[in-house]
Design a protein around this motif. Structure first.
Motif, PDB file in Angstrom:
ATOM      1  N   TYR A  84     -28.485  12.709 -75.656  1.00 10.68           N
ATOM      2  CA  TYR A  84     -28.986  11.862 -76.662  1.00 10.68           C
ATOM      3  C   TYR A  84     -30.751  12.513 -76.752  1.00 10.68           C
ATOM      4  O   TYR A  84     -31.148  13.157 -75.964  1.00 10.68           O
ATOM      5  N   TRP A  85     -30.999  12.087 -77.944  1.00 13.85           N
ATOM      6  CA  TRP A  85     -32.538  12.553 -78.181  1.00 13.85           C
ATOM      7  C   TRP A  85     -33.434  11.112 -78.665  1.00 13.85           C
ATOM      8  O   TRP A  85     -32.693  10.277 -79.247  1.00 13.85           O
ATOM      9  N   GLY A  86     -34.651  11.084 -78.298  1.00 12.39           N
ATOM     10  CA  GLY A  86     -35.325   9.919 -78.561  1.00 12.39           C
ATOM     11  C   GLY A  86     -36.740  10.479 -79.067  1.00 12.39           C
ATOM     12  O   GLY A  86     -37.079  11.860 -79.070  1.00 12.39           O
ATOM     13  N   PHE A  87     -37.907   9.721 -79.027  1.00 13.56           N
ATOM     14  CA  PHE A  87     -39.227  10.108 -79.292  1.00 13.56           C
ATOM     15  C   PHE A  87     -40.166   9.711 -78.185  1.00 13.56           C
ATOM     16  O   PHE A  87     -40.056   8.849 -77.430  1.00 13.56           O
ATOM     17  N   GLU A  88     -41.322  10.440 -77.966  1.00 10.93           N
ATOM     18  CA  GLU A  88     -42.382   9.997 -77.443  1.00 10.93           C
ATOM     19  C   GLU A  88     -42.888   8.777 -77.656  1.00 10.93           C
ATOM     20  O   GLU A  88     -42.973   8.398 -78.874  1.00 10.93           O
ATOM     21  N   SER A 144     -34.973   1.381 -76.764  1.00 12.22           N
ATOM     22  CA  SER A 144     -35.130   1.602 -77.916  1.00 12.22           C
ATOM     23  C   SER A 144     -34.327   2.888 -78.369  1.00 12.22           C
ATOM     24  O   SER A 144     -33.852   3.112 -79.588  1.00 12.22           O
ATOM     25  N   ALA A 145     -34.466   3.899 -77.530  1.00 18.62           N
ATOM     26  CA  ALA A 145     -33.545   5.281 -77.757  1.00 18.62           C
ATOM     27  C   ALA A 145     -32.040   4.982 -77.666  1.00 18.62           C
ATOM     28  O   ALA A 145     -31.412   5.495 -78.755  1.00 18.62           O
ATOM     29  N   LEU A 146     -31.859   4.278 -76.926  1.00 19.07           N
ATOM     30  CA  LEU A 146     -30.315   3.877 -77.015  1.00 19.07           C
ATOM     31  C   LEU A 146     -29.504   3.315 -78.397  1.00 19.07           C
ATOM     32  O   LEU A 146     -28.883   3.562 -78.828  1.00 19.07           O
ATOM     33  N   MET A 147     -30.628   2.479 -78.576  1.00 17.51           N
ATOM     34  CA  MET A 147     -30.354   1.551 -79.989  1.00 17.51           C
ATOM     35  C   MET A 147     -30.495   2.637 -81.116  1.00 17.51           C
ATOM     36  O   MET A 147     -29.507   2.314 -82.099  1.00 17.51           O
ATOM     37  N   ALA A 148     -31.495   3.440 -81.029  1.00 16.61           N
ATOM     38  CA  ALA A 148     -31.660   4.259 -82.316  1.00 16.61           C
ATOM     39  C   ALA A 148     -30.331   5.293 -82.392  1.00 16.61           C
ATOM     40  O   ALA A 148     -30.239   5.885 -83.531  1.00 16.61           O
ATOM     41  N   ASN A 149     -29.784   5.523 -80.941  1.00 12.44           N
ATOM     42  CA  ASN A 149     -28.691   6.397 -81.194  1.00 12.44           C
ATOM     43  C   ASN A 149     -27.319   5.418 -81.293  1.00 12.44           C
ATOM     44  O   ASN A 149     -26.354   6.209 -81.264  1.00 12.44           O
ATOM     45  N   GLY A 150     -27.425   4.296 -81.599  1.00 15.58           N
ATOM     46  CA  GLY A 150     -26.161   3.568 -82.062  1.00 15.58           C
ATOM     47  C   GLY A 150     -25.355   3.030 -80.884  1.00 15.58           C
ATOM     48  O   GLY A 150     -24.258   2.347 -80.919  1.00 15.58           O
ATOM     49  N   LEU A 151     -26.090   3.030 -79.748  1.00 15.53           N
ATOM     50  CA  LEU A 151     -25.297   2.462 -78.528  1.00 15.53           C
ATOM     51  C   LEU A 151     -25.528   0.803 -78.247  1.00 15.53           C
ATOM     52  O   LEU A 151     -26.510   0.706 -78.445  1.00 15.53           O
ATOM     53  N   ARG A 152     -24.401   0.128 -78.453  1.00 15.21           N
ATOM     54  CA  ARG A 152     -24.576  -1.221 -78.333  1.00 15.21           C
ATOM     55  C   ARG A 152     -24.394  -1.928 -77.026  1.00 15.21           C
ATOM     56  O   ARG A 152     -24.853  -2.584 -76.550  1.00 15.21           O
TER      57      ARG A 152
END
Length: 976
Positions: free
Chosen positions: A24-28, A34-42
């Protein structure tokens, strides 16, 4: 789902990470949550007992659901909270408590058996058949226990420990904490500001709040920049203060930033012990949920968390978000969602008179009574004044009010007080000496109130410390009133969850009360409520409210469970930093340890201290050779030994002399200033506790020394006497064992060696035996004592510990120049045996002053602890085993410590046992073994030949009974 806007993340730096094997990808600036939620993982985890699906619930360290394991192999670390785990390049995490995956968990079948697995089922189920316990029940329970797992391999990660001192410790960097630190810093106080987040601001980073006309997070960043530029301030982000302890000591765990921790040789965490003159607790408050049917579905989270993810991380927890609460926090969440462009499906306010100006479906006086969905929220059901309604929603923010974070104020036994106005517990003033609560953790819930509270608490602390209080203006911020209608749970048919991790429901707590587990502590253990990794931060208050309702009591009468440290989990490796490969017991090292090891000394453990046993020189192949040489060296020239390990207790006050008279058998109040006296301390039962010397350094100033082994015991004894028996006496005492390095210089040339180090040479007449005073050594203030444990002319010289290593090197160098050198414990033991001096081998807990020949030291002119008990029948008289000296006279010349003594011709059986041997050693002075022991009526049997028998070693020796003092009995050499 990621939404537009800046937030507090850096969109220019993308970070790649893996979760459950997928990339997956996230931001600094993201957390893993927050990164998991941004990638749609519930679904990010499973609950402990029923393995129900769990999603992210909060934004902080109170998170009960999103626990993950980071890494693989030796370095994997379980039970980390995704909500506080900073995202970094290459992060690899996995879900826990699920097999084969978090989406499809075979153990989810437990949920079908829920009717049979209610509260306390294990107390009723695993009772029979009896044979099943070890063969069936225990193996199954052990396999199911726990949430995360270690790799069972030795990890290579480093941990550190550190110490810090300050005038003011500020715990928490929200608005109250920042204001407190700013006031103290501008006053010139030494300040430490510790906060568990990566950036300061607290709720200012999560909410859209203005302070002094600027966004709250901008104001917080500006204050941080000012504090960072001050030499008297230490900023400690990523640091959780985990416990409050005696005398202003606080434990804190610092996590290093991921890029720093990744460097070669860098530690992962550092455990701090912080000693503060005063402290301000500004730890904020935790939003609590409301219990209703199926309120544990992924997608249901606190209202504050919903707006936190939207505002700070620009992540929408859902596409259709409903908000339910009983405070204005729900309205604030709906406002921020609308501002971010997120659809608000409904705003449900349990307060009947609530109003709303937002363009959203509004349901005043209604409650969420049920939630629907399988692996995530799909819809909610409302009930209330309008009847029932069903709303489609994939996210629900809930707010049942705020609980002040009172935990640290309860770590020393204090209990919080109930504040009905906020429907929460607040800290009791003075619960932790020197600590003041400020801001939301003290019940101040507006930003303006937090700022004023932080400044006010600091001003009071500064005044107590005698520091000037500057005029620091408090910026303006929102100051709305806190309006709450208490709501703990909504009745319904389904299971309403309280503890999300341990699967505790409202029904479980009610069952505990029905089965007479009505105490909150009993309920906790019967249901396991609050015993999960979050320690009930989200659920304790709701659970005790349910218990209060079930028992017909009020919440104040029901009380809280006991808050214990640590506030957040601490790795054992962090607590034991620096102890890899060592035993559990502490290792205490003297200032001369390095020099002793460099000289090849064999180190032995004595009372947790490591002391040199002997110092081998070239050509010596056996310890006896070294020991014999060192004994002769002291007798003929001079030796230097580190005696810093002896307990040193500084006692001061007008009643210090009276106090010493009471704890010692002999009198000390009449001791002259500049003199030293040997003392004997008795237990309450009349047996000897310890012995040592006490010097009078001033009219109201004494320095007590104890044996190395009993230093802690004596300190506890003195504390008991002062606090319980004579609290009215005016004195203070503290251990200074580690503050002073002390060295014995003994032998005929001892004065010559000392004069080479002292600023002003001494003469024998100026420093008679048992005298003491101040001396100077190269500009360093020290203390000199004319005492001897060797029987030779002897001195003990003490300097502040920081100079100990240098002084040891100097003394040894000068001793070697005149034919002397260092000597260790083995030689020290032989020297004291020759003089008949006792150690805890003789005063082992079963001997009295009469037994060791010191009955005359028990003063008849005063009372002391143990005096009356020591005079009891059976503790005096000829039948008592009395201290004697022993030397072998038969063909066998061996003496064995622990052997028993018999009449010469008596059979060696227990009925004929007349005593035992306590200490033995080879005396190069006499050319044979000598020993000390206890023999019935021993003082009247000097010159008699007896038999020593050791069945374990098969040794038998004829011994002559002697006076314990076998060397220089008139003491002329030590008085020379």
């Amino acid at each position: 789902m990621r939404i537009g806007g800046e937030g507090l993340i850096n969109r220019e730096r993308r970070l790649k990470f893996r979760f459950d094997g997928r990339e997956y990808w996230g931001f600094e600036g993201d957390t893993l949550a927050s990164a998991l939620m941004a990638n749609g993982l519930r679904v990010v985890g499973r609950s402990f007992k029923y393995h129900r699906p769990r999603g992210v619930f909060t934004t902080g360290s109170e998170e009960p659901n999103a626990l993950v394991t980071v890494g693989k192999g030796p370095g994997q670390e379980p039970n980390l909270r995704a909500t506080t785990l900073e995202l970094y390049e290459g992060l690899e995490a996995s879900s826990q408590n699920a097999w084969p995956s978090v989406d499809f968990d075979v153990m989810g079948i437990n949920d079908l058996a829920a009717p049979f697995l209610g509260a306390g089922f294990y107390y009723k189920t695993f009772m029979w058949p009896r044979a099943f316990w070890e063969r069936v029940y225990e193996p199954v329970i052990r396999r199911a226990a726990g949430l995360g797992a270690l790799s069972r391999e030795a990890a290579a990660e480093r941990y550190e420990k550190a110490f810090a001192h300050c005038d003011l410790l500020v715990i928490g960097a929200g608005p109250a904490g920042l204001m407190a630190a700013l006031v103290a810093a501008r006053a010139g106080a030494d300040v430490i500001l510790a906060d568990e987040d990566t950036r300061p601001g607290g709720r200012l980073t999560l909410d859209r709040i203005e302070v002094h006309g600027r966004p709250g997070h901008v104001w917080a960043a500006d204050v941080r920049a000012e504090l960072a530029g001050m030499d008297n301030v230490r900023l400690m982000p990523r640091t959780s203060v985990i416990g409050a302890y005696d005398q202003g000591t606080y434990g804190a765990l610092e996590r290093l930033a991921p890029d720093v921790a990744a460097r070669d040789g860098a530690p992962r965490e550092c455990f701090w012990r912080i000693v503060a003159r005063r402290a301000v607790l500004a730890a904020g408050a935790l939003e609590r949920p409301v219990a209703f049917a199926n309120n544990d579905l992924p997608g249901i989270m606190t209202a504050g968390a919903v707006r936190g993810y939207v505002n700070r991380w620009r992540v929408a927890p859902g596409q259709r978000v409903a908000v339910f609460g009983n405070t204005d926090s729900a309205h604030r969440t709906a406002t921020d969602l609308l501002a971010a462009g997120v659809h608000v499906a409904a705003l449900i306010d349990a307060r009947h008179g609530a109003r709303c100006d937002l363009d959203v479906p509004f349901y005043p006086g209604m409650q969420v009574c049920d939630a629907q969905g399988r692996k995530g929220l799909e819809a909610i059901t409302l009930s209330g004044s309008r009847g029932t309604d069903r709303i489609q929603a994939d996210c629900l923010g809930i707010s049942g009010g705020w609980n002040p974070t009172v935990h640290l104020t309860c770590h020393m036994g204090g209990r919080p007080d109930w504040n009905a106005q906020i429907a929460g517990f607040v800290p009791r003033e003075g619960a932790v000496p020197g600590l003041r609560a400020a801001g939301a953790c003290n019940g101040a819930f507006s930003t303006q109130a937090c700022l004023e509270s932080g400044a006010r608490a600091t001003r009071a602390a500064l005044e107590e410390m005698g520091l000037s209080v500057p005029e620091v203006p408090v910026p303006r911020a929102e100051d709305g009133a806190y309006d709450i209608q208490p709501l703990w749970y909504v009745p319904g048919k389904g299971r309403a969850w309280l503890d999300f991790q341990n699967d505790v429901t409202v029904k479980d707590v009610q069952l505990a009360a029905a089965e007479n587990f009505r105490s909150v502590e009993h309920m906790k253990r019967y249901t396991t409520q609050g015993m999960a990794p979050d320690q009930g931060k989200n659920s304790n208050i709701g659970a005790l409210a349910v218990l209060a309702d079930a028992t017909g009591q009020g919440i104040p009468e029901t009380g809280t469970t006991t808050y214990r440290p640590p506030y957040t989990p601490v790795a054992i490796a962090a607590l034991g930093a620096g102890g890899r490969g060592r035993g559990f017991a502490p290792e205490r090292l003297t200032t001369s340890h390095g020099a002793s090891v460099q000289r090849g000394a064999e180190m032995i453990e004595a009372g947790l201290w490591f002391r040199p046993g002997y110092f081998p020189t070239e050509g010596e192949t056996h310890w006896r050779q070294s020991c014999d040489r060192e004994v002769r060296m002291v007798r003929q020239a001079v030796g230097v030994a580190d005696v810093s390990t002896l307990g040193k207790i500084d006692i001061q006050g007008p009643d210090a002399g009276r106090f010493l008279d009471f704890v010692y058998a002999n009198r000390f109040s009449a001791l002259k200033v500049g003199r030293v006296r040997y003392g004997l301390m008795l237990r309450e039962d009349g047996h000897v506790m310890d012995d040592g010397t006490t010097a009078r350094l001033g009219e109201d100033h004494f320095l007590m020394t104890t044996t190395t082994a009993a230093a802690g015991q004596v300190m506890r004894h003195l504390e008991f006497v002062h606090q319980c028996l004579h609290p009215e006496w005016d004195l203070r005492f503290t251990s200074v064992t580690e503050q002073w390095a002390q060295f014995a210089v003994a032998g005929p040339r001892a004065r010559e060696v000392l004069n080479g180090a002292l600023e002003a040479p001494i003469e024998g007449g100026e420093w008679p035996f048992m005298s003491c005073g101040a001396v100077g050594l190269g500009g360093v203030a020290g203390r000199l004592f004319r005492i001897s444990f060797s029987g030779e002319q002897g001195y003990e010289i003490a300097v502040p510990a920081r100079y100990g290593a240098a002084l040891f090197d100097l003394l040894v160098e000068r001793a070697e120049a005149v034919g002397g050198g260092p000597y260790g414990m083995e030689a020290l033991n032989v020297l004291r045996l020759e003089k008949g001096f006792i150690t805890h081998a003789e005063i082992h807990g079963r001997t009295t002053a009469f037994d060791i020949g010191m009955g005359g030291m028990v003063s008849g002119a005063k009372e002391c602890i143990g005096k009356a008990a020591a005079a009891r029948p059976g503790l005096l008289g000829e039948e008592r085993e009395q201290l004697v000296g022993l030397k072998p006279v038969g063909a066998v010349r061996e003496l064995v410590a622990g052997a028993h003594l018999f009449a010469r011709d008596a059979e060696a059986v227990s009925d004929n046992d007349q005593g035992y041997v306590t200490s033995v050693g080879f005396s190069p002075t006499f050319g044979h073994m000598i020993g000390l022991g206890f023999l019935k009526n021993g003082r009247a049997r000097h010159g008699e030949v007896i038999r020593m028998v050791d069945r374990m070693k098969g040794a038998q020796t004829l011994c002559e009974v002697q006076d314990p003092v076998q060397y220089d009995p008139d003491g002329g050499r030590l008085r020379d």
